[in-house]
Design an enzyme around this catalytic site. Structure first.
Site, PDB file in Angstrom:
ATOM      1  N   ASP A 202       0.862  -1.183   0.000  1.00  0.00           N
ATOM      2  CA  ASP A 202       0.000   0.000   0.000  1.00  0.00           C
ATOM      3  C   ASP A 202       0.894   1.226   0.000  1.00  0.00           C
ATOM      4  O   ASP A 202       1.532   1.545   0.999  1.00  0.00           O
ATOM      5  CB  ASP A 202      -0.934  -0.019   1.221  1.00  0.00           C
ATOM      6  N   GLU A 204      -0.193   4.279  -1.009  1.00  0.00           N
ATOM      7  CA  GLU A 204      -1.185   5.367  -0.990  1.00  0.00           C
ATOM      8  C   GLU A 204      -1.788   5.601  -2.379  1.00  0.00           C
ATOM      9  O   GLU A 204      -1.087   5.756  -3.367  1.00  0.00           O
ATOM     10  CB  GLU A 204      -0.637   6.679  -0.420  1.00  0.00           C
ATOM     11  N   ASN A 205      -3.118   5.586  -2.362  1.00  0.00           N
ATOM     12  CA  ASN A 205      -3.890   5.659  -3.609  1.00  0.00           C
ATOM     13  C   ASN A 205      -3.488   4.549  -4.565  1.00  0.00           C
ATOM     14  O   ASN A 205      -3.582   4.708  -5.791  1.00  0.00           O
ATOM     15  CB  ASN A 205      -3.753   7.031  -4.278  1.00  0.00           C
ATOM     16  N   GLY A 279      -4.186   4.213   5.085  1.00  0.00           N
ATOM     17  CA  GLY A 279      -3.513   5.422   5.545  1.00  0.00           C
ATOM     18  C   GLY A 279      -4.459   6.527   5.956  1.00  0.00           C
ATOM     19  O   GLY A 279      -4.119   7.393   6.770  1.00  0.00           O
ATOM     20  N   ASP A 280      -5.667   6.489   5.399  1.00  0.00           N
ATOM     21  CA  ASP A 280      -6.680   7.507   5.712  1.00  0.00           C
ATOM     22  C   ASP A 280      -7.714   6.967   6.712  1.00  0.00           C
ATOM     23  O   ASP A 280      -8.826   7.473   6.787  1.00  0.00           O
ATOM     24  CB  ASP A 280      -7.371   7.962   4.425  1.00  0.00           C
ATOM     25  N   PHE A 402     -25.190  -6.386  12.655  1.00  0.00           N
ATOM     26  CA  PHE A 402     -25.096  -6.790  14.063  1.00  0.00           C
ATOM     27  C   PHE A 402     -26.396  -7.318  14.649  1.00  0.00           C
ATOM     28  O   PHE A 402     -26.445  -7.684  15.822  1.00  0.00           O
ATOM     29  CB  PHE A 402     -24.488  -5.685  14.946  1.00  0.00           C
ATOM     30  N   ASP A 418     -20.468 -14.596   8.469  1.00  0.00           N
ATOM     31  CA  ASP A 418     -21.506 -14.037   9.348  1.00  0.00           C
ATOM     32  C   ASP A 418     -22.279 -15.134  10.076  1.00  0.00           C
ATOM     33  O   ASP A 418     -22.961 -14.861  11.073  1.00  0.00           O
ATOM     34  CB  ASP A 418     -22.503 -13.202   8.535  1.00  0.00           C
ATOM     35  N   GLU A 448     -34.213  -6.526  24.591  1.00  0.00           N
ATOM     36  CA  GLU A 448     -35.637  -6.329  24.321  1.00  0.00           C
ATOM     37  C   GLU A 448     -36.198  -7.498  23.503  1.00  0.00           C
ATOM     38  O   GLU A 448     -36.989  -7.302  22.578  1.00  0.00           O
ATOM     39  CB  GLU A 448     -35.882  -4.966  23.668  1.00  0.00           C
ATOM     40  N   LEU A 451     -32.503 -10.691  19.105  1.00  0.00           N
ATOM     41  CA  LEU A 451     -31.134 -11.204  19.154  1.00  0.00           C
ATOM     42  C   LEU A 451     -30.198 -10.363  18.287  1.00  0.00           C
ATOM     43  O   LEU A 451     -30.537 -10.012  17.148  1.00  0.00           O
ATOM     44  CB  LEU A 451     -31.099 -12.658  18.666  1.00  0.00           C
ATOM     45  N   ASP A 471     -26.996 -11.645  29.612  1.00  0.00           N
ATOM     46  CA  ASP A 471     -27.668 -11.629  28.302  1.00  0.00           C
ATOM     47  C   ASP A 471     -26.924 -12.445  27.244  1.00  0.00           C
ATOM     48  O   ASP A 471     -27.518 -12.820  26.225  1.00  0.00           O
ATOM     49  CB  ASP A 471     -27.812 -10.185  27.787  1.00  0.00           C
TER      50      ASP A 471
HETATM   51  O1  AHR Z   1     -23.300  -7.740  11.124  1.00  0.00           O
HETATM   52  C1  AHR Z   1     -22.168  -6.985  10.712  1.00  0.00           C
HETATM   53  C2  AHR Z   1     -22.010  -6.919   9.219  1.00  0.00           C
HETATM   54  O2  AHR Z   1     -23.150  -6.271   8.675  1.00  0.00           O
HETATM   55  C3  AHR Z   1     -21.970  -8.232   8.521  1.00  0.00           C
HETATM   56  O3  AHR Z   1     -20.689  -8.830   8.518  1.00  0.00           O
HETATM   57  C4  AHR Z   1     -22.409  -7.861   7.122  1.00  0.00           C
HETATM   58  O4  AHR Z   1     -23.081  -8.921   6.489  1.00  0.00           O
HETATM   59  C5  AHR Z   1     -23.339  -6.687   7.324  1.00  0.00           C
HETATM   60  O5  AHR Z   1     -22.975  -5.648   6.494  1.00  0.00           O
HETATM   61  O1  AHR Z   2      -3.652   3.077  -1.211  1.00  0.00           O
HETATM   62  C1  AHR Z   2      -4.866   2.467  -0.880  1.00  0.00           C
HETATM   63  C2  AHR Z   2      -5.665   3.330   0.072  1.00  0.00           C
HETATM   64  O2  AHR Z   2      -6.097   4.496  -0.561  1.00  0.00           O
HETATM   65  C3  AHR Z   2      -4.952   3.848   1.262  1.00  0.00           C
HETATM   66  O3  AHR Z   2      -4.723   2.904   2.280  1.00  0.00           O
HETATM   67  C4  AHR Z   2      -5.894   4.894   1.729  1.00  0.00           C
HETATM   68  O4  AHR Z   2      -5.242   5.910   2.441  1.00  0.00           O
HETATM   69  C5  AHR Z   2      -6.534   5.415   0.444  1.00  0.00           C
HETATM   70  O5  AHR Z   2      -7.930   5.342   0.525  1.00  0.00           O
END
Ligand code: AHR
Ligand code: AHR
Length: 481
Positions: A202, A204-205, A279-280, A402, A418, A448, A451, A471
């Site tokens: 990586d 960057e970009n 990186g971002d 989730f 999942d 509530e 699940l 829970d």
């Molecule tokens: O439940 C978290 C994430 O949500 C799952 O991995 C994905 O299927 C959905 O985007």
């Molecule tokens: O270089 C790939 C990704 O591009 C970098 O990790 C990120 O900073 C940008 O979105």
């Protein structure tokens, strides 16, 4: 000798050395990582059992007994203080409060090294660590090397599961401002042979698999359980190397000149350190990190080959992902809540919604079937389990945003992941807690009477720490149907 002793004798010393599994210098006796437990938010440091040795996993297990634990700090063993901590928001915000990334569960990646138990860092999407004020890291066009030992089977195509050098601002400041190991099957920039996953750089970009900024057939798809991913870069030279971290030697997948695309020669490295993110602070990727280092100077292939031999000699191996009452594949089970006031309720489904309902031997056949689940080998990992509906064969309990839902098996890698869960001894001391394989900070949790996969504290209502232990603890019995 440890990996960093080998780099030092090659005159390319480690300036950062991170591992939750072992000491990376033969003389190192200090802390490897810090964990924080959910019961009282206190922390403890985990150190090697002996100088240069494997982490004291038993100390973690004791500290985290009957509660949850997160990895809060991965210490730098080089003496420079380049520790990795919860990554802050940057170009992208993380899922936690104030835009921070998630921390990893302390128990998501158990392994053994030479037969001794240790834990890696299992990072779900949203998880990230960094150090934006590191010292001694390469800046500008200066030379550096790095390796990371990863779980080669835990990856995805999102940006970006990285370890290495990145921007000090956690924002994208332009081509050439990063130089980090990437692992996964992202095809948005570069790619290698086959369908991945690949080790890429990586920068960057761009994720680079060789000199072309798109496909380079010399970078192979990998299927090792334990991968050693190696990257190094200097003045108009860089290389990607890799191999099986459990046996054999390294191969060179690319070695040569910098990419001709603008901005990558010379490089403009900034010297922050990232783990699990781009990186971002792009944080959609997943992966597992066991150990890794960054060096000053461009290591020789011979030095890296010696480090590979050291890693192989550490004997990484898999170990059980589950504890507590055994489940039998093919059997039918029902799961009863243990929270006071809810102990007649079982995990059921109403259509695609997973909920709890009061079920007993005198319930209707339809309700008994809704409360009954066929135990299957884990769709993403056969060391864990999946749960198939008794009345809707072919549909499984999965999480999505989730929430737990009943979903037809569509054959996708995302569904498999999942729908895979790893039971452990019930956190409240009763029955079992059903941990998500892909988000090991999260467990089957009723909230509530619906699940979710809930974490012990967090931004969602269903992550409430109140009554969390109860829970997430379920008494498992023979299925009603
Ligand atoms: O439940 C978290 C994430 O949500 C799952 O991995 C994905 O299927 C959905 O985007
Ligand atoms: O270089 C790939 C990704 O591009 C970098 O990790 C990120 O900073 C940008 O979105």
């Amino acid at each position: 000798a440890g990996p960093c002793d080998i780099y030092a004798s090659g005159n390319t010393p480690c300036i950062a050395a991170h591992s939750t599994t072992r000491a990376l210098y033969s003389a190192y006796t200090g802390a490897l990582y810090q964990v924080k437990r959910g019961s009282d938010d206190t922390t403890t440091d985990i150190s090697p059992l002996s100088a240069g040795g494997v982490a004291n996993a038993a100390a973690q297990d004791k500290f985290c007994s009957s509660t949850t634990c997160l990895i809060t700090i991965i210490y730098d063993q080089s003496g420079r203080g380049n520790h990795l901590k919860q990554a802050p928001p940057g170009g992208f915000r993380g899922p936690e409060a104030n835009g921070y990334d998630n921390l990893a569960s302390a128990i998501g990646a158990p392994v053994t090294l030479n037969g001794q138990k240790a834990y890696g860092v299992f990072m779900s999407p949203g998880t990230g660590y960094s150090n934006n004020a590191a010292s001694g890291t390469a800046t500008g066009d200066a030379a550096e090397g790095m390796y990371a030992v990863l779980d080669g089977t835990h990856y995805n195509g999102a940006c970006c599961f990285d370890y290495g050098n990145a921007e000090v601002s956690s924002t994208d400041t332009g081509n050439g401002h990063m130089e980090a190991i990437y692992y996964g099957d992202n095809t948005g920039w570069g790619s290698g042979a086959g369908s991945g996953p690949w080790i890429m750089a990586d920068l960057e970009n761009g994720l680079f698999s060789g000199s072309s900024s798109s496909n380079n057939a010399g970078d192979p798809s990998l299927s090792y359980r334990f991968v050693n991913a190696v990257l190094k870069g200097g003045s108009n030279v860089w290389a990607i190397r890799g191999g099986n971290a459990a046996s054999g030697s390294l191969s060179t997948y690319y070695s040569g000149a910098r990419p001709s695309a603008s901005g990558y020669n010379p490089m403009s490295k900034e010297g922050a350190i990232i783990l699990g993110i781009g990186g971002d602070n792009s944080n959609g990727a997943q992966g597992t990190f066991y150990e890794g280092v960054m060096t000053s100077g461009y290591p020789t292939d011979a030095t890296e080959n010696s480090v590979q031999a050291n890693i192989v000699a550490a004997k990484y191996a898999t170990t059980s992902l589950t504890t507590g009452a055994a489940l039998t594949v093919g059997s039918s089970i029902s799961l009863r809540a243990t929270t006071s006031g809810y102990t007649t309720r079982y995990i059921t489904h109403t259509g695609t919604t997973i909920n709890t309902q009061v079920v007993s031997s005198s319930s209707t056949t339809a309700l008994k079937q809704q409360a009954s689940w066929k135990v299957r080998a884990g769709l993403a990992n056969t060391a864990c389990f999946s749960f198939e509906s008794v009345d809707t064969p072919g549909s499984f309990i999965r999480h999505s945003d989730f929430a737990l839902v009943l979903a037809a098996n569509d054959g996708t890698k995302l569904l498999y992941e999942d729908a895979t869960f790893c039971p452990q001894t019930g956190i409240n001391g009763q029955g079992s807690s059903i941990r998500s394989w892909s988000y090991p900070t999260r467990y089957f949790r009723h909230y509530e009477n619906l699940l979710y996969i809930g974490s012990n504290g967090g931004v969602n209502t269903f992550d409430s720490a109140t009554s969390f232990n109860d829970d997430v603890s379920w008494v498992i019995s023979t299925g009603f149907a």
